[in-house]
Write a protein that holds these residues in place. Structure first.
Motif, mmCIF file in Angstrom:
data_model
loop_
_atom_site.group_PDB
_atom_site.id
_atom_site.type_symbol
_atom_site.label_atom_id
_atom_site.label_comp_id
_atom_site.label_asym_id
_atom_site.label_seq_id
_atom_site.Cartn_x
_atom_site.Cartn_y
_atom_site.Cartn_z
ATOM 1 N N LYS A 78 0.830 -1.193 0.000
ATOM 2 C CA LYS A 78 0.000 0.000 0.000
ATOM 3 C C LYS A 78 0.866 1.245 0.000
ATOM 4 C CE LYS A 78 -4.224 -1.638 2.122
ATOM 5 N NZ LYS A 78 -5.211 -1.363 3.158
ATOM 6 N N GLU A 79 0.419 2.242 -0.751
ATOM 7 C CA GLU A 79 1.129 3.514 -0.770
ATOM 8 C C GLU A 79 0.689 4.331 0.437
ATOM 9 O OE1 GLU A 79 0.775 5.632 -4.457
ATOM 10 O OE2 GLU A 79 0.932 3.796 -5.618
ATOM 11 N N PRO A 80 1.580 5.157 0.987
ATOM 12 C CA PRO A 80 1.175 5.980 2.119
ATOM 13 C C PRO A 80 0.129 7.009 1.674
ATOM 14 C CG PRO A 80 3.369 6.596 1.371
ATOM 15 C CD PRO A 80 2.956 5.370 0.604
ATOM 16 N N GLN A 81 -0.783 7.329 2.584
ATOM 17 C CA GLN A 81 -1.818 8.315 2.285
ATOM 18 C C GLN A 81 -1.182 9.700 2.208
ATOM 19 O OE1 GLN A 81 -4.640 7.805 1.259
ATOM 20 N NE2 GLN A 81 -5.663 6.110 2.281
ATOM 21 N N LEU A 82 -1.603 10.467 1.231
ATOM 22 C CA LEU A 82 -1.104 11.822 1.080
ATOM 23 C C LEU A 82 -1.978 12.775 1.882
ATOM 24 C CD1 LEU A 82 -0.488 11.843 -2.782
ATOM 25 C CD2 LEU A 82 1.211 11.539 -1.001
ATOM 26 N N SER A 83 -1.362 13.815 2.395
ATOM 27 C CA SER A 83 -2.136 14.814 3.130
ATOM 28 C C SER A 83 -2.969 15.627 2.146
ATOM 29 C CB SER A 83 -1.210 15.741 3.912
ATOM 30 O OG SER A 83 -0.513 16.597 3.023
ATOM 31 N N GLU A 84 -3.928 16.368 2.683
ATOM 32 C CA GLU A 84 -4.790 17.181 1.835
ATOM 33 C C GLU A 84 -3.975 18.190 1.027
ATOM 34 O OE1 GLU A 84 -8.359 20.429 2.308
ATOM 35 O OE2 GLU A 84 -8.192 18.849 3.824
ATOM 36 N N GLN A 85 -2.974 18.775 1.658
ATOM 37 C CA GLN A 85 -2.129 19.754 0.964
ATOM 38 C C GLN A 85 -1.325 19.091 -0.163
ATOM 39 O OE1 GLN A 85 0.647 21.811 3.479
ATOM 40 N NE2 GLN A 85 1.251 23.232 1.887
ATOM 41 N N GLU A 86 -0.797 17.892 0.103
ATOM 42 C CA GLU A 86 -0.044 17.174 -0.919
ATOM 43 C C GLU A 86 -0.945 16.796 -2.095
ATOM 44 O OE1 GLU A 86 3.429 14.921 1.655
ATOM 45 O OE2 GLU A 86 1.387 14.103 1.703
ATOM 46 N N LEU A 87 -2.176 16.401 -1.783
ATOM 47 C CA LEU A 87 -3.132 16.080 -2.844
ATOM 48 C C LEU A 87 -3.451 17.311 -3.678
ATOM 49 C CD1 LEU A 87 -5.611 13.736 -0.946
ATOM 50 C CD2 LEU A 87 -3.988 13.078 -2.728
ATOM 51 N N ARG A 88 -3.639 18.437 -3.017
ATOM 52 C CA ARG A 88 -3.948 19.688 -3.711
ATOM 53 C C ARG A 88 -2.777 20.089 -4.626
ATOM 54 N NH1 ARG A 88 -5.359 23.095 0.507
ATOM 55 N NH2 ARG A 88 -7.397 22.089 0.484
ATOM 56 N N ILE A 89 -1.562 19.958 -4.121
ATOM 57 C CA ILE A 89 -0.376 20.301 -4.913
ATOM 58 C C ILE A 89 -0.271 19.378 -6.130
ATOM 59 C CG2 ILE A 89 2.150 20.262 -4.901
ATOM 60 C CD1 ILE A 89 1.979 21.277 -1.977
ATOM 61 N N ALA A 90 -0.468 18.084 -5.910
ATOM 62 C CA ALA A 90 -0.387 17.114 -7.015
ATOM 63 C C ALA A 90 -1.465 17.395 -8.057
ATOM 64 C CB ALA A 90 -0.508 15.697 -6.479
ATOM 65 N N ALA A 91 -2.679 17.698 -7.609
ATOM 66 C CA ALA A 91 -3.775 17.990 -8.544
ATOM 67 C C ALA A 91 -3.461 19.257 -9.343
ATOM 68 C CB ALA A 91 -5.090 18.153 -7.789
ATOM 69 N N ASN A 92 -2.905 20.263 -8.690
ATOM 70 C CA ASN A 92 -2.522 21.490 -9.396
ATOM 71 C C ASN A 92 -1.426 21.232 -10.425
ATOM 72 O OD1 ASN A 92 -4.372 23.135 -8.114
ATOM 73 N ND2 ASN A 92 -2.947 23.758 -6.498
ATOM 74 N N GLN A 93 -0.487 20.352 -10.072
ATOM 75 C CA GLN A 93 0.583 20.018 -11.020
ATOM 76 C C GLN A 93 0.018 19.334 -12.261
ATOM 77 O OE1 GLN A 93 3.261 17.737 -8.515
ATOM 78 N NE2 GLN A 93 4.637 19.496 -8.275
ATOM 79 N N TYR A 94 -0.908 18.399 -12.050
ATOM 80 C CA TYR A 94 -1.551 17.748 -13.192
ATOM 81 C C TYR A 94 -2.253 18.789 -14.061
ATOM 82 C CZ TYR A 94 -0.980 12.813 -11.846
ATOM 83 O OH TYR A 94 -0.475 11.567 -11.571
ATOM 84 N N GLY A 95 -3.005 19.662 -13.411
ATOM 85 C CA GLY A 95 -3.726 20.703 -14.152
ATOM 86 C C GLY A 95 -2.794 21.599 -14.939
ATOM 87 N N ASN A 96 -1.687 22.003 -14.319
ATOM 88 C CA ASN A 96 -0.717 22.866 -15.001
ATOM 89 C C ASN A 96 -0.065 22.155 -16.182
ATOM 90 O OD1 ASN A 96 -1.239 24.965 -13.222
ATOM 91 N ND2 ASN A 96 0.489 24.479 -11.885
ATOM 92 N N GLU A 97 0.261 20.878 -16.002
ATOM 93 C CA GLU A 97 0.860 20.111 -17.100
ATOM 94 C C GLU A 97 -0.118 19.986 -18.261
ATOM 95 O OE1 GLU A 97 2.346 16.368 -15.612
ATOM 96 O OE2 GLU A 97 3.598 17.373 -14.124
ATOM 97 N N LEU A 98 -1.388 19.711 -17.954
ATOM 98 C CA LEU A 98 -2.401 19.597 -19.009
ATOM 99 C C LEU A 98 -2.584 20.924 -19.736
ATOM 100 C CD1 LEU A 98 -5.029 17.360 -17.195
ATOM 101 C CD2 LEU A 98 -3.649 16.725 -19.178
ATOM 102 N N LYS A 99 -2.599 22.026 -18.997
ATOM 103 C CA LYS A 99 -2.732 23.347 -19.628
ATOM 104 C C LYS A 99 -1.542 23.651 -20.526
ATOM 105 C CE LYS A 99 -5.505 25.428 -15.983
ATOM 106 N NZ LYS A 99 -5.502 26.363 -14.836
ATOM 107 N N ALA A 100 -0.341 23.309 -20.082
ATOM 108 C CA ALA A 100 0.862 23.573 -20.870
ATOM 109 C C ALA A 100 0.840 22.780 -22.178
ATOM 110 C CB ALA A 100 2.111 23.232 -20.066
ATOM 111 N N ILE A 101 0.440 21.516 -22.097
ATOM 112 C CA ILE A 101 0.375 20.680 -23.304
ATOM 113 C C ILE A 101 -0.690 21.223 -24.251
ATOM 114 C CG2 ILE A 101 -0.144 18.378 -24.202
ATOM 115 C CD1 ILE A 101 1.020 17.254 -21.546
ATOM 116 N N ALA A 102 -1.856 21.574 -23.706
ATOM 117 C CA ALA A 102 -2.940 22.103 -24.541
ATOM 118 C C ALA A 102 -2.518 23.418 -25.201
ATOM 119 C CB ALA A 102 -4.196 22.312 -23.702
#
Length: 118
Positions: free
Chosen positions: A6-30
């Motif tokens: 099992k992977e360790p659970q990420l904190s809410e802040q870590e999840l928010r940062i990861a989600a923002n990174q995904y969003g930024n990467e998708l925007k850059a590619i688009a």
């Protein structure tokens, strides 16, 4: 042993940062895809305009910021080659975008994340 897989659970802040990174990467590619599609349209327009012209006709081409004089015979094949390269790059970026989007969706489902609309 099942606890080790099992992977360790990420904190809410870590999840928010990861989600923002995904969003930024998708925007850059688009954004890059959009930029290349504009270049592709310009190439198509120039090719369409130059195709009926005589091959000996002089034309000008901007290469690395330098205006050079060439003939239609020299420029047209280069434009077509560039157009093909741009098309292939758009295809690769589109594939990359879809892959990253799928990865982001899986990340959202795995971590029970819902993106709030503004």
């Amino acid at each position: 042993m099942s606890g080790a897989s099992k992977e360790p659970q990420l904190s809410e802040q870590e999840l928010r940062i990861a989600a923002n990174q995904y969003g930024n990467e998708l925007k850059a590619i688009a954004s890059k895809i959009g930029e290349l599609e504009l270049q592709l349209d310009e190439h198509n327009l120039v090719i369409k305009t130059m195709s009926p012209m005589p091959e000996e006709r002089k034309c000008f081409r901007l290469i690395n910021g330098v205006m050079v004089e060439r003939t239609v015979r020299e420029v047209l094949p280069a434009l077509k080659t560039n157009k093909e390269g741009i098309s292939k790059t758009i295809e690769q970026l589109t594939t990359q975008y879809r892959s990253k989007d799928k990865e982001f969706s899986e990340f959202q489902q795995k971590n029970h994340i819902r993106i709030a609309s503004a």
